[in-house]
Write a protein that holds these residues in place. Structure first.
Motif, PDB file in Angstrom:
ATOM      1  N   HIS A 189       0.853  -1.186   0.000  1.00  0.00           N
ATOM      2  CA  HIS A 189       0.000   0.000   0.000  1.00  0.00           C
ATOM      3  C   HIS A 189       0.890   1.238   0.000  1.00  0.00           C
ATOM      4  O   HIS A 189       1.854   1.318   0.763  1.00  0.00           O
ATOM      5  N   VAL A 190       0.569   2.190  -0.872  1.00  0.00           N
ATOM      6  CA  VAL A 190       1.296   3.459  -0.924  1.00  0.00           C
ATOM      7  C   VAL A 190       0.293   4.587  -0.753  1.00  0.00           C
ATOM      8  O   VAL A 190      -0.701   4.666  -1.487  1.00  0.00           O
ATOM      9  N   GLY A 191       0.545   5.457   0.217  1.00  0.00           N
ATOM     10  CA  GLY A 191      -0.353   6.590   0.406  1.00  0.00           C
ATOM     11  C   GLY A 191      -0.077   7.300   1.710  1.00  0.00           C
ATOM     12  O   GLY A 191       0.428   6.708   2.674  1.00  0.00           O
ATOM     13  N   GLY A 192      -0.388   8.587   1.740  1.00  0.00           N
ATOM     14  CA  GLY A 192      -0.233   9.358   2.963  1.00  0.00           C
ATOM     15  C   GLY A 192      -1.187   8.875   4.039  1.00  0.00           C
ATOM     16  O   GLY A 192      -2.299   8.417   3.735  1.00  0.00           O
ATOM     17  N   PHE A 193      -0.766   8.976   5.282  1.00  0.00           N
ATOM     18  CA  PHE A 193      -1.600   8.530   6.401  1.00  0.00           C
ATOM     19  C   PHE A 193      -2.618   9.626   6.736  1.00  0.00           C
ATOM     20  O   PHE A 193      -2.450  10.402   7.673  1.00  0.00           O
ATOM     21  N   LEU A 219       3.681  -0.801   4.201  1.00  0.00           N
ATOM     22  CA  LEU A 219       3.035   0.509   4.158  1.00  0.00           C
ATOM     23  C   LEU A 219       4.062   1.578   3.812  1.00  0.00           C
ATOM     24  O   LEU A 219       4.969   1.864   4.612  1.00  0.00           O
ATOM     25  N   ILE A 220       3.919   2.174   2.630  1.00  0.00           N
ATOM     26  CA  ILE A 220       4.841   3.205   2.159  1.00  0.00           C
ATOM     27  C   ILE A 220       4.131   4.542   2.237  1.00  0.00           C
ATOM     28  O   ILE A 220       3.043   4.714   1.673  1.00  0.00           O
ATOM     29  N   LEU A 225      -1.779  10.494  10.515  1.00  0.00           N
ATOM     30  CA  LEU A 225      -2.413   9.348  11.168  1.00  0.00           C
ATOM     31  C   LEU A 225      -1.494   8.132  11.261  1.00  0.00           C
ATOM     32  O   LEU A 225      -1.942   7.048  11.610  1.00  0.00           O
ATOM     33  N   ARG A 226      -0.218   8.331  11.002  1.00  0.00           N
ATOM     34  CA  ARG A 226       0.693   7.186  11.068  1.00  0.00           C
ATOM     35  C   ARG A 226       0.792   6.629  12.491  1.00  0.00           C
ATOM     36  O   ARG A 226       0.726   5.400  12.690  1.00  0.00           O
ATOM     37  N   LYS A 227       0.953   7.494  13.484  1.00  0.00           N
ATOM     38  CA  LYS A 227       1.086   7.017  14.858  1.00  0.00           C
ATOM     39  C   LYS A 227      -0.150   6.231  15.289  1.00  0.00           C
ATOM     40  O   LYS A 227      -0.039   5.172  15.912  1.00  0.00           O
ATOM     41  N   PHE A 244       6.401  -0.434   8.332  1.00  0.00           N
ATOM     42  CA  PHE A 244       6.210   0.974   7.988  1.00  0.00           C
ATOM     43  C   PHE A 244       7.519   1.508   7.415  1.00  0.00           C
ATOM     44  O   PHE A 244       8.566   1.413   8.048  1.00  0.00           O
ATOM     45  N   TYR A 245       7.451   2.114   6.225  1.00  0.00           N
ATOM     46  CA  TYR A 245       8.662   2.600   5.557  1.00  0.00           C
ATOM     47  C   TYR A 245       8.796   4.122   5.600  1.00  0.00           C
ATOM     48  O   TYR A 245       9.879   4.649   5.367  1.00  0.00           O
TER      49      TYR A 245
END
Length: 366
Positions: A189-193, A219-220, A225-227, A244-245
């Motif tokens: 999956h690639v996308g901003g959190f 997850l790239i 919302l990453r945390k 998580f990359y």
């Protein structure tokens, strides 16, 4: 032709990446192009640094950022573009307010890269957006769904709107060896959190999948919302199966080595990462939102899932895992589609032709 592009900031988001790619193709075709970014950003963009000009805007003051509006007027006065293209985010706001305050004459092309109705949550918001759209001369919508959504909400935009999809730098895409463990299925999956990308739903989907098949989720991307997503992974005890990359300079290196690409977004226009996965021979499973159904046809170019139907999403991934013949059929059809319709050479020419519409209308607001 001289073209001035506006982007939100130097970030590896679809709207900014495509704008940089488009600008480079326009330069290659003999046009003079500059890219102005509104706010600070430190990503390495896929275009020469000398083409990028900071506006030094302040996002907290974007409704009264008079210094930035004046700076944009100065850039336009010195560069003298034939057209100004606002590419998503706050770029339309800055271009229109600068034009009204400083009376520059260039027509504005707005690139509508999403589903506007998802962001109109009150009559006031609708009124404000209607005001800004009034000062566009032409609008390039990324998909038919995005165009219809905009036109239905703001009927006055209908005569000046056209569908021009995003494309790929096909000649620059290199296939890299897999980065991943090959004894398991690697889900990419690639996308901003952000809430639009629905990472919370993605983690639920993967948790169900992992109970049935040996898989790893990659997850790239990064974002606010990453945390929260990392906490969800820990709560479900999935740390050994999710990586998580963060931001990466070349997501294609990560996409091309995967087995299945997933995109359970709840809001999309026409996401470039799907086109990249399809070109890299990676089958795609995605929710039916925005313009995704215009490129993914069920069992022909991918797996298209009703929004929020997580059980069917899991089942579709498993079907692709267990059916190599179907996977091969899908990736073959998908790549042929990308080569035919989503090549940036073709897309760049479409934008240039569309600009002439604005110029030939004597810069009148339609």
């Amino acid at each position: 032709m001289k073209i001035l592009h506006l982007i939100q900031k130097k970030q590896l988001r679809g709207a900014e990446i495509f704008t940089c790619q488009l600008a480079q193709y326009q330069i290659n075709s003999g046009h003079d192009v500059l890219i102005v970014y509104l706010f600070d950003g430190d990503a390495e963009m896929p275009v020469s640094e000398k083409l990028l000009i900071p506006l030094n805007g302040q996002k907290s003051k974007r409704w009264w950022d008079f210094k930035a509006y004046k700076a944009l007027n100065k850039i336009i006065s010195e560069f003298a573009p034939d057209i100004v293209q606002a590419n998503a985010g706050d770029t339309l706001k800055y271009s229109v307010l600068s034009k009204l305050l400083h009376s520059w004459k260039q027509p504005i092309c707005f690139r509508n890269a999403s589903m506007v109705s998802n962001y109109i949550n009150s009559p006031i918001t609708k009124f404000i957006n209607s005001f800004f759209y009034r000062y566009t001369n032409i609008i390039a919508s990324v998909s038919k769904s995005s165009m219809e959504d905009l036109n239905n909400l703001f009927p006055s935009t209908t005569p000046k709107t056209k569908v021009i999809p995003i494309g790929l730098d096909i000649d620059k895409i290199n296939f890299t060896p897999s980065k991943y463990e090959t004894k398991q299925f690697n889900i990419i999956h690639v996308g901003g959190f952000t809430f639009e990308k629905n990472h919370e739903g993605l983690i639920r989907i993967f948790d169900r999948l992992l109970k049935k098949n040996n898989s790893h989720l990659h997850l790239i991307g990064d974002g606010p919302l990453r945390k929260k997503t990392e906490e969800k992974v820990e709560k479900l005890n999935l740390q050994q199966s999710v990586t998580f990359y963060g931001y990466v300079n070349n997501p294609l290196d990560y996409i091309s080595g995967g087995d299945i690409f997933v995109l359970p977004s709840i809001i999309e226009g026409l996401p470039g990462v799907i086109l990249e996965a399809m070109f890299c021979n990676i089958p795609v499973v995605a929710y039916d939102v925005g313009g995704i159904k215009e490129i993914i046809k069920e069992d022909i170019t991918g797996k298209l899932i009703k929004k929020n139907d997580e059980e069917t999403f899991v089942e579709s991934i498993i079907i692709l895992m267990n059916n190599p013949e179907l996977r091969n059929k899908i990736v073959s059809n998908a790549k042929a589609l990308i080569e035919l319709k989503y090549n940036n050479y073709k897309i760049s020419d479409e934008f240039i032709s569309f600009y002439f519409k604005a110029l030939n209308d004597d810069n009148k607001i339609i």
